[in-house]
Scaffold this motif. Structure first.
Motif, PDB file in Angstrom:
ATOM      1  N   LEU A   1      48.004  65.163  91.886  1.00 44.60           N
ATOM      2  CA  LEU A   1      47.613  64.203  92.902  1.00 44.60           C
ATOM      3  C   LEU A   1      46.511  63.175  92.222  1.00 44.60           C
ATOM      4  CD1 LEU A   1      48.050  65.913  96.339  1.00 44.60           C
ATOM      5  CD2 LEU A   1      49.517  64.562  94.884  1.00 44.60           C
TER       6      LEU A   1
ATOM      7  N   ILE B   1      50.211  61.496  97.971  1.00 46.05           N
ATOM      8  CA  ILE B   1      50.922  61.744  99.027  1.00 46.05           C
ATOM      9  C   ILE B   1      50.278  61.197 100.389  1.00 46.05           C
ATOM     10  CG2 ILE B   1      51.904  64.276  98.093  1.00 46.05           C
ATOM     11  CD1 ILE B   1      49.251  65.228  99.675  1.00 46.05           C
TER      12      ILE B   1
ATOM     13  N   ARG C   1      60.081  70.527  96.054  1.00 44.67           N
ATOM     14  CA  ARG C   1      59.244  69.273  95.220  1.00 44.67           C
ATOM     15  C   ARG C   1      58.786  69.432  93.801  1.00 44.67           C
ATOM     16  NH1 ARG C   1      57.873  65.857  92.861  1.00 44.67           N
ATOM     17  NH2 ARG C   1      56.610  64.060  93.170  1.00 44.67           N
TER      18      ARG C   1
END
Ligand SMILES: NC(=O)c1ccc[n+]([C@@H]2O[C@H](COP(=O)([O-])OP(=O)(O)OC[C@H]3O[C@@H](n4cnc5c(N)ncnc54)[C@H](O)[C@@H]3O)[C@@H](O)[C@H]2O)c1
Length: 255
Positions: free
Chosen positions: A146, A151, A214
């Motif tokens: 990330l 997200i 994912r």
């Protein structure tokens, strides 16, 4: 063949549980002497007891990485105990507040960025100061997948982990010629207390299978899978690896 970190003195932050604890075990098995830091001193002591059973030399330092004087004290304690500093795994971090960006308060922003980004800055600053005195070393910072992709409802976390990538490369470029390598690890989703507490919240029912799907490898990662990458990056086997974004994510970023 010698163990990969034979004779090296290494600082690990966030050592009380999760990835940091697994890293302490893996680094002890690889022959390192360790300075284990966390603001959860009891957890860090539990990690240290296991490290001692593995035969490694170890000191525990209670330190909040968002406070510069405590990070300076950590590095000073490691050098005082072992005489030098050869490596560091700057891994302490906290998760996002799960708040939409337009509702995110300054306090929520600061809570995450003070630990995840400013904490890494303080660690780099004091570790590099110590390493310059003995001719070099290696540093690994824990970013995240990330730090590269996002997200929803995690703006402050994504920003902090993207910042860690920039900071790691800045240090790699600045100190590579002085014998200090700096790299960032980008974990995918790893089964640690951080993730367990997230997926146990009622609003996140169903998140766990979605997270597994994912990852092209079809599952979440284990803390030791990050720890082993950190061991290698801190070892002399990685002597030409500097400024890298090192994904350990089951293919999360390849999609
Ligand atoms: N678990 C994941 O899926 C995942 C994925 C990508 C990146 N990461 C990153 O990996 C690192 C470790 O995460 P984890 O999953 O093991 O988390 P965790 O919550 O299980 O462990 C984090 C540790 O950091 C310590 N810590 C937190 N704030 C601190 C502070 N201010 N000073 C000192 N210690 C502090 C905690 O006490 C704890 O021991 C974090 O930087 C996290 O952002 C985790």
């Amino acid at each position: 063949m010698k163990p990969m970190l034979d004779g090296k003195v290494i600082v690990v932050t966030g050592a009380a549980r999760g990835i940091g604890r697994a890293a302490a075990y893996a680094m002890a098995q690889a022959g390192a002497s360790l300075a284990l830091a966390d603001f959860d001193e009891d957890g860090a002591n539990t990690t240290a007891a296991q490290v001692a059973r593995l035969g490694a030399r170890c000191v525990v330092v209670r330190a909040d990485v968002s406070r510069e004087e405590e990070v300076a004290g950590l590095v000073n304690a490691a050098v005082a105990r072992f005489g030098r500093l050869d490596g560091a795994f700057n891994n302490a971090g906290i998760e996002q507040r799960n708040t939409p960006l337009h509702l995110l308060s300054e306090a929520q922003w600061n809570a995450v960025n003070d630990v995840n980004l400013k904490g890494v800055f303080f660690c780099l600053k004091h570790e590099i100061r110590a390493m310059l005195e003995t001719g070099g070393g290696a540093i690994v910072n824990t970013s995240s997948a990330l730090g590269r992709v996002a997200i929803p409802n995690a703006a402050e976390y994504c920003a902090s982990k993207g910042g860690v990538l920039g900071l790691s490369k800045a240090a790699a470029v600045e100190y590579g010629s002085q014998g200090i390598r700096v790299n960032a690890i980008l974990p995918g989703v790893i089964r640690t207390p951080m993730i367990d507490s997230l997926v146990s919240q009622p609003q996140f029912a169903g998140l766990l299978p979605a997270l597994e799907a994912r990852h092209p490898i079809g599952r979440l990662g284990e803390p030791d899978e990050i720890a082993q990458a950190a061991v290698w990056l801190l070892s002399d086997l990685a002597s030409f690896v500097n400024g890298s974004e090192f994904s350990v994510d089951g293919g999360y970023l390849a999609v």
